[in-house]
Design an enzyme around this catalytic site. Structure first.
Site, PDB file in Angstrom:
ATOM      1  N   GLU A   1     -43.360  -2.598  30.914  1.00  0.00           N
ATOM      2  CA  GLU A   1     -42.643  -1.588  31.008  1.00  0.00           C
ATOM      3  C   GLU A   1     -44.343   0.189  30.563  1.00  0.00           C
ATOM      4  OE1 GLU A   1     -43.914  -3.338  28.765  1.00  0.00           O
ATOM      5  OE2 GLU A   1     -45.201  -2.897  26.950  1.00  0.00           O
TER       6      GLU A   1
ATOM      7  N   SER B   1     -49.598  -4.586  19.305  1.00  0.00           N
ATOM      8  CA  SER B   1     -50.290  -6.571  20.217  1.00  0.00           C
ATOM      9  C   SER B   1     -51.677  -5.939  19.549  1.00  0.00           C
ATOM     10  CB  SER B   1     -50.094  -6.200  21.399  1.00  0.00           C
ATOM     11  OG  SER B   1     -48.902  -6.393  21.896  1.00  0.00           O
TER      12      SER B   1
ATOM     13  N   HIS C   1     -47.515  -5.817  31.678  1.00  0.00           N
ATOM     14  CA  HIS C   1     -46.500  -5.033  30.958  1.00  0.00           C
ATOM     15  C   HIS C   1     -45.924  -4.268  31.408  1.00  0.00           C
ATOM     16  CE1 HIS C   1     -48.016  -5.519  26.701  1.00  0.00           C
ATOM     17  NE2 HIS C   1     -48.783  -5.662  26.906  1.00  0.00           N
TER      18      HIS C   1
ATOM     19  N   CYS D   1     -46.084 -10.575  27.954  1.00  0.00           N
ATOM     20  CA  CYS D   1     -47.043 -10.392  27.335  1.00  0.00           C
ATOM     21  C   CYS D   1     -47.450 -11.975  26.388  1.00  0.00           C
ATOM     22  CB  CYS D   1     -47.066  -9.247  26.825  1.00  0.00           C
ATOM     23  SG  CYS D   1     -49.172  -9.450  26.199  1.00  0.00           S
TER      24      CYS D   1
END
Lengths: 365, 1183
Positions: A339, A45, A337, A252
């Site tokens: 994760e 990203s 996020h 995202c």
């Protein structure tokens, strides 16, 4: 080795270079996470960006073989206050300096990163150039101003893997088959899906809908990625075809792309959200989640609600939209996020939520 | 969710007197809690026995009870409050340290809370029980799948072996139910294990040992966690200990945030902490969770959690700017985190995790020089009395700054006058004829009230040597064996020996193996050492260093030097001073700047001006083709006149919370008068370093250089009305002259006048002038001269070295033998000083026998000596319980005096006033007198805030430090008092007793006798309408619960023998069974008092005294010393009494006061009979 960072607003920071030599341009952003520089460095990203860490002491743990979020290298530059001369961690396999060098990323140390952060806070994310070659500050600034703007750039194209890959569930055969659309997806998303009992087939983000459906997934995960979501038109139109046909979870960039596919709008934030301490209010339970965030664009809440989606999460920092769902379409997404990597695990429940949604849709055989 | 509607009145419990392990951090947390609760509309009832706290100022609560912190007194207060219209609804036990928590728990267990229908908030009793009980906690951790150290118990050697086979070696063995870690030990071999088990089984009262997996050398971490009742959990700060497991956290150098964890490991820890909060059930408050991490496997185990705010949370608050105690208090009454705003940004909520863009280092401050018999090795029990914190952009910078903050005569990590390497190098260079600068004294540092040293800029003798035992490092290089020992055993000097090891070429790995300190920290230190070598080895001096740019794009060395945290003094020491010396560098150095502490790493704008200094590379701004160099300095200019208050630095014996109290009041008063107040301090435990105590806070070392930087910065933009140095104790006082010389406007009594009182000759002249009396005295430079003077004066005499703090090496000599013994001590204590004009000297005073010592605090507004318009008001006259010769800080005292005649009192007041006028006191002043018969002797005058100011303020209901501040800022004393409605001779509201507490039990084996050297760490206050009950309450508040009956030992020295008779008789009358040693026995027998003789030595037919003490037969010891020290039998008795918690009285005056208290309790029917009364009620004149 001398190294300098020039910004389009006419500011130049001169410090010591590390990692790779050369010149690179990008959008300069800051990240406030205290730990996890390796994850940040390997997060696709950040493609096209020069990242400065506000935490001043970086490299203390070296780098290891387990914590990278992708195999490719994406940053244009990495800026720190002080690079550790010696690292110390039982899992470390090398130094940050060597890692950057191998990755071809230019590092800059010993500048006033707080002053830089304040400029970005005040002016918004700025275009910049990082260079070990250009000495003249005036030239640096010219180069920074000549760099391309983030708005309108489809960077996801650049970072999606050339070919798909398979991530089998931890315990052999998974309960569910998930297709993860890769626009620069972080490995930990795949690992968390695996841990939740999903076998994951990763496909390029620009794969057409029928390719995706051909692998007969129980659900689709649209992952994170860089750049302006509005420029990732191919994926948006694919999603438009898929929405409502099977459970979809967006993270995202995936959150933004899903919103766009529903007809909502996105916009660029002033300096974005990049850190591991962002409080998000879960509107369903009125609970606060401390989240990991990394995005320069956001979804316009009003336009999203107009198309029938329901806001589920908002930022307690600036009220911006952090998550939505369309229950009738079996779709939900978050801007942040879950994760983590780096960051807190407060929102890991979302993977379970995704599995539950798939279970309702197609009970495991 | 808003505030709970069922909570209107909250009782807050403080932590009582300052002791080792529980210092003024609980004043900070308690004050924040009281403020927060009242902000939310709660009525606050406070219980705390420590008068030197800000939280016991009556304006912080609705009802302020300065009473002992015991369940009985909680009961009394709840009863009294219930009689009023608004009974207490809840008790907040989590902001008063372990004392507050334990007391509340005991009250719960005894049913007191149920009886009054009061609940605990902040943490429930079940949560507290689960967290505090070792086995419950372990079970809870295993329930949620967390790793804890393996352990087991054994009642025999066989059982023990089985446990050991499971756990493996090394392991830690503790005897069950023993005091203070007695019988605890680590063992690495089977043989050591066998003998440790045997010893442990024997030591344990229940014949049981606890065998635990050794975590020695593991990395240690702490997380400060907050949870609200919506189950929102956030981590405020992570802290990493530089010293690995095995050293108490309070004795470890610690760093925030954690530096050597990857995100994955940190998040695992964070997940565990959250799970622990939930499992233990802390549902609306803060906790501290400790972890150990194996350095090579990464295994994480949970060590413990504290379900309350702690020393670490105070540190975390100051380190991040996040007010943990305040938020915890609001959560306790029902708020959730997202409803509370972040004070710093004011735009974001408190429900986030602070991130910081600097490095914080905390270093403990020990005072081993006060306890020469104590074991200096650091271990499982905390030994430090205070701490300093420093903020820098890097670890290296913060590390150097924190060392400079310690008040131990160090300018940083080496390159100062205590640097043995530099010393050897200078000598070597001199030998070969190379001109090098010799190290200058690090910086002006402390000396105490006892000192008479003239304040010479930059050359004041300090207090603690940096490493009490650094004598083992004589000569260079240091022997490998010595270094190895020093590195293996954690002690206060270890960081400096690590430096020496690097200097001698030892590798990071080798030092790591010996110390267990993580390589990253060691390499940070090594980097400093290497850089220093580079700097020092530049034979051509700093001008070359300045122009050197050999490292390509690197910052020039000077900039790097500053960014590594070195101060100018270190550079001057390290490099020769030639024509254009380094001073110029310092002045042209443009990298210095101030940065903000903002909780968010600059992501948002901060509203609070909380600063630290650092050095940063300038950035370049290109405007119109021109290049401007800018260093980003965040100090916000204001045109409002500034008043700067210098704080007291780290707590140590002799300088503690009392001075912080005065500094806070100074800041509050200056702000009240319309000034922009600036606080400078380095102590994270204090109220003064709360960002809302002053308008601007600088968290900085209190050295000349650091303070001048701030003064120059403020002065360059705004205006400085004045710098206040007289409230922070010796630390700022020592800076006064230097600051004044550099142009800082010191307000209040000028440094010259302060010196006047400290200069022995000048002071003698003044006294003669005024016709005041002083004990006859003389100055000696050697033993022979000392003997002559002492013989002239007549024994006993009091001797003291001329330049020391807190009564160091002071002794009362009863005869020439004593004198012979102690003069060398006293002379040695001055060894370290640069010789004053005329050489070292010791002062010898005639010791006035049986004198009563009197402390007087006064405020005056003389703008110059003999100013006819000035006035002086007596704040309070305190009579010491213990006779002259016991350090005033260690003596209990009574206000008003309980035995002085009105004539003497009047005379004392008169003398105080003429002294104030003659010296020209503007602000506070403290005078000490000795009264013998009708004669009043002036012992000393200190024209500054004294340790007793908070006590006097509480006893009289007048905030004297505020009065003094107003006076110092130009208001007349008359107006200031009038505005406050205070008369010209304010009368005390009640009888107040101040009683000291001592740390003897933390230093096993140390003789617990009182003397001229101060050794108390804190004090408690007892209030009542008469002396007896007030004294008894003060004793209870210090934890020394006087027995009402039982076995009492009486054993006194010869001079005391005549006076002991009435004491013994009264004890007997009250029903005590008396024991005595043979000499005392004879005297008492002659007076017709029967006692049981005990033997001083083992093996005699009579009972052996030490055994009687150890087996708990004795309930009270009255023992005035013949000999001092643990080498003597009596020293061992006293140490044993302390270890067993048996009340020990070492002066007859103390015994008399104790008797009166016991008598009062008898009359009133025991401990339960005391009344309680809030300060507000005393002030209102309520009966």
């Amino acid at each position: 080795m001398r190294c300098a960072l020039g910004l389009e607003d006419g500011t130049v920071f001169v410090g010591r270079g590390f990692g790779c030599e050369g010149t690179a341009t990008g959008e300069v952003v800051f990240n406030t996470a205290l730990s996890g520089y390796q994850e940040i460095l390997t997060d696709p990203s950040y493609c096209g960006q020069i990242v400065t860490m506000t935490a001043p002491l970086i490299g203390n743990c070296g780098v290891n073989t387990a914590d990278s979020e992708s195999t490719g290298q994406h940053l244009s530059g990495f800026v720190v206050r002080e690079l550790a001369r010696l690292h110390s961690n039982h899992r470390a396999s090398g130094t940050l300096d060597d890692f950057l060098q191998a990755a071809g990323i230019i590092g800059l140390a010993e500048i006033d990163t707080r002053a830089l952060t304040k400029r970005l806070r005040t002016c918004g994310a700025l275009r910049g150039v990082i260079s070990t070659e250009i000495d003249d500050p005036v030239k640096l600034i010219e180069r920074a101003r000549a760099a391309s703007e983030m708005i309108g750039q489809n960077l996801a194209d650049r970072v999606m893997a050339k070919e798909g890959s398979n991530w089998p569930a931890e315990s052999g055969a998974g309960q569910f088959n998930v297709v993860a659309l890769d626009c620069g997806i972080k490995h930990n998303i795949l690992k968390r899906l695996n841990a939740a009992g999903c076998s994951v087939r990763v496909l390029r983000g620009d794969s057409p809908a029928d390719t995706i459906l051909r692998s007969e997934p129980d659900g689709i995960l649209v992952g994170n990625g860089p750049g302006d979501p509005a420029a990732v038109t191919q994926t948006v139109s694919t999603l438009r075809e898929l929405v409502g046909r099977l459970p979809i979870f967006g993270i995202c960039l995936g959150h933004q792309l899903l919103a766009l596919s529903l007809g909502a709008k996105t916009y660029k934030l002033k300096f974005g959200h990049h850190g591991a301490n962002h409080p998000v209010l879960n509107l369903d339970g009125r609970r606060v989640e401390i989240t990991s965030q990394n995005h320069g664009f956001a979804v316009d809440r009003e336009s999203l609600e107009q198309v029938g989606a329901r806001a589920t999460h908002v930022s307690l920092y600036d009220d911006s939209l952090e998550g939505f769902s369309c229950d009738d379409k079996r779709l939900f997404a978050v801007q942040y996020h879950p994760e983590a990597a780096p960051g807190p695990h407060d929102s890991d429940y979302l993977f379970g939520q995704f599995v539950a949604m798939m279970r309702r849709h197609s009970p495991p055989t | 969710m808003p505030k709970r509607s069922d909570i209107n009145t909250v009782m807050v419990i403080g932590s009582g007197p300052i002791v080792i392990g529980q210092a003024c951090e609980f004043d900070y947390s308690g004050t924040q809690a009281c403020k927060a609760l009242r902000d939310e509309g709660c009525r606050v009832v406070l219980l705390n026995s420590n008068p030197a706290t800000i939280m016991t100022d009556p304006e912080y609560s609705d009802r302020t009870y300065i009473e002992p912190i015991t369940p009985d007194f909680i009961d009394k207060i709840l009863t009294l409050e219930a009689r009023r219209e608004t009974p207490v609804d809840a008790i907040l036990p989590t902001v008063g340290g372990q004392t507050g928590l334990n007391c509340a728990m005991e009250a719960v267990e005894r049913g007191i809370l149920d009886k009054h229908k009061v609940r605990l908030i902040g943490a429930t009793s079940s949560a507290i029980a689960k967290a505090e009980n070792r086995s419950l906690f372990k079970e809870a951790m295993q329930n949620i799948g967390l790793d804890v150290p393996a352990s087991g118990t054994a009642r025999s050697r066989n059982e023990a072996r089985k446990v050991m086979e499971r756990i493996g070696l090394p392991c830690c063995i503790r005897a069950a139910y023993t005091l203070g870690g007695e019988g605890a030990g680590f063992c690495t071999t089977p043989e050591a294990f066998e003998s440790a088990v045997e010893l442990g089984l024997r030591r344990s009262r229940v014949g049981e040992v606890l065998i635990e997996e050794s975590l020695l050398g593991w990395k240690e971490f702490e997380l400060e966690v907050i949870r609200d009742r919506h189950d929102n959990v956030i981590v405020i700060c992570s802290i990493e200990n530089v010293d690995p497991m095995g050293v108490h956290t309070g004795d470890s150098i610690t760093v925030a945030p954690a530096q050597t964890l990857t995100d994955r490991e940190y998040q695992q820890m964070r997940d565990s902490a959250k799970a622990i909060m939930r499992e233990i059930g802390v549902d609306c408050g803060g906790s501290n969770v400790q972890f150990a991490v194996h350095p090579t496997t990464g295994r994480q185990v949970v060590i413990e959690m504290n379900p309350r705010v702690s020393r670490s949370s105070a540190l975390a608050s100051k380190a991040t700017g996040y007010p943990i105690a305040k938020v915890a208090a609001k959560l306790a009454i029902g708020f959730t985190l997202d409803e509370i705003p972040n004070d710093i940004t004011q735009t974001t909520p408190a429900s986030f995790e602070p991130v910081i863009d600097y490095c914080v280092v905390k270093m403990p401050r020990w005072t081993f020089e006060k306890f020469p018999e104590a074991d200096e090795t650091l271990g499982l029990q905390m030994k430090s009395v205070g701490e300093a914190m420093a903020i820098g952009r890097t670890f290296k910078e913060a590390f150097q700054k924190v060392i400079r903050s310690m008040e131990i005569q160090r300018a940083g990590y080496g390159l100062d006058k205590n640097d043995r390497w530099l010393e050897s190098r200078s000598q070597a260079c001199l030998a070969v004829g190379v001109a090098v600068a010799t190290a200058q004294v690090a910086q002006p540092t402390g000396a105490d009230r006892q000192d008479k040293a003239p304040l010479v800029l930059g050359s004041r003798q300090g207090e603690a040597p940096p490493d009490v035992d650094e004598s083992s490092a004589r000569g260079w290089p240091i022997e490998d064996g010595v270094l190895r020992t020093k590195l293996q055993h954690p002690c206060q000097g270890r960081p400096y020996y690590i430096r020496y090891a690097f200097k001698q070429g030892w590798s990071v790995d080798r030092v790591h193996e010996l110390t267990g300190i993580d390589r990253w920290f060691l390499d940070q230190m090594a980097e400093l050492v290497e850089f220093e070598d580079e700097l020092v080895s530049r034979a051509d001096g700093p001008s070359a260093a300045r122009s050197h740019d050999g490292t390509g794009g690197d910052a020039p060395p000077w900039t790097r030097y500053r960014r590594f945290g070195y101060c100018g003094q270190q550079l001057r020491n390290a490099t020769p001073i030639d024509g254009d010396g380094p001073r110029e560098d310092e002045e042209t150095d443009d990298t210095g700047c101030f940065k903000l502490v903002d909780t968010c790493a600059a992501e948002f704008e901060a509203a609070t001006p909380y600063y630290y200094s650092t050095h940063e590379a300038p950035l370049l701004r290109i405007e119109d083709g021109k290049v401007h160099k800018i260093v980003d300095d965040e100090f916000r200019v204001s045109s409002v006149p500034h008043v700067i208050v210098l704080g007291g630095g780290p707590n140590r014996i002799g300088q503690g919370i009392e001075f912080d109290y005065c500094c806070v009041h100074a800041a509050q008063e200056a702000r009240h008068l319309g000034f922009r107040t600036v606080m400078i301090n380095s102590n994270p435990e204090t109220v003064s370093t709360d960002f809302d105590t002053s308008d601007v806070l600088f968290f900085e070392p209190l050295t000349h250089e650091d303070v001048m930087r701030i003064i120059r910065r403020i002065d360059s933009e705004g205006t400085i009305r004045g710098v206040i140095v007289q409230f922070g104790g010796q630390t700022p006082l020592n800076l006064a002259e230097g600051l004044q010389a550099d142009g800082a406007p010191i307000i209040g009594t000028p440094p010259e006048s302060i010196n006047l009182a400290e200069d022995r000759d000048a002071f003698q002249m003044i006294l003669q002038d005024l016709g005041l009396r002083q004990p006859p005295n003389g100055t000696a430079r050697d033993l022979a001269e000392g003997r002559r003077i002492a013989a002239n004066l007549g024994y006993p005499v009091l001797i003291r070295p001329s330049y020391v703090l807190g009564g160091r090496a002071m002794h009362v000599c009863n005869n020439e033998e004593d004198l012979n013994r102690y003069v060398s001590d006293a002379l040695a204590a001055t060894d370290r000083v640069q010789a004053p004009p005329g050489g070292h000297a010791i002062l010898i005073d005639k010791f006035i026998l049986d004198a009563t010592e009197i402390d007087v605090d006064a405020v005056a507004d003389f703008r110059q000596p003999n100013d006819p318009r000035g006035e002086c008001v007596i704040c309070g006259v305190m009579e010491h319980i213990e006779e002259a010769g016991i350090h005033s800080g260690d003596s209990a005292c009574a206000l008003p005096p309980h035995s002085l005649s009105p004539t003497i009192l009047e005379e004392i007041e008169r003398q105080t006033k003429v002294l104030a006028k003659r010296i020209g006191v503007c602000g506070l002043m403290n005078v000490q007198y000795a009264v013998a018969g009708d004669l009043v002797y002036v012992l000393e005058v200190n024209p500054r805030a004294s340790r007793t100011v908070p006590f006097v303020s509480k006893a009289t209901g007048v905030q004297w430090a505020k009065v003094a501040t107003s006076v110092m800022l130009g208001h007349s004393l008359r107006d200031t008092l009038w505005e406050r409605g205070v008369g010209r001779s304010p009368k005390p509201l009640m009888t107040s007793i101040k009683a000291p507490v001592f740390p003897f039990h933390k230093f096993p084996g140390v003789d617990a006798v009182l003397g001229p050297e101060m050794r108390s760490t804190g004090e408690a206050m007892g209030l009542d309408d008469a002396f007896g009950p007030a004294y008894a309450k003060a004793m209870i508040a210090t934890g020394l619960s006087l027995p009402l009956r039982g076995n009492a030992l009486v054993s006194v020295n010869d001079p005391d023998k005549p006076r002991v008779v009435p004491i013994a008789r009264e004890l007997q009358r009250l029903g005590f069974k008396l024991f005595s040693t043979i000499g005392t026995h004879r005297v008492l027998k002659a007076a017709g008092i029967h006692t049981i003789v005990v033997s001083k030595r083992a093996g005699a037919p009579q009972g052996f005294l030490l055994d009687l003490i150890n087996f708990g037969v004795m309930d009270l010891l009255i023992n005035t010393p013949v000999h001092y020290g643990a080498a003597w039998e009596e020293g061992q008795w006293r140490a044993a009494a302390v270890a067993r918690g048996i009340p020990l009285i070492t002066t007859l005056a103390g015994a008399e006061a104790a008797l009166e208290a016991i008598r009062t309790m008898h009359e009133k029917g025991g401990h339960e009979a005391f009344g309680v009364k809030a300060l507000q009620d005393y002030a209102a004149g309520l009966k």
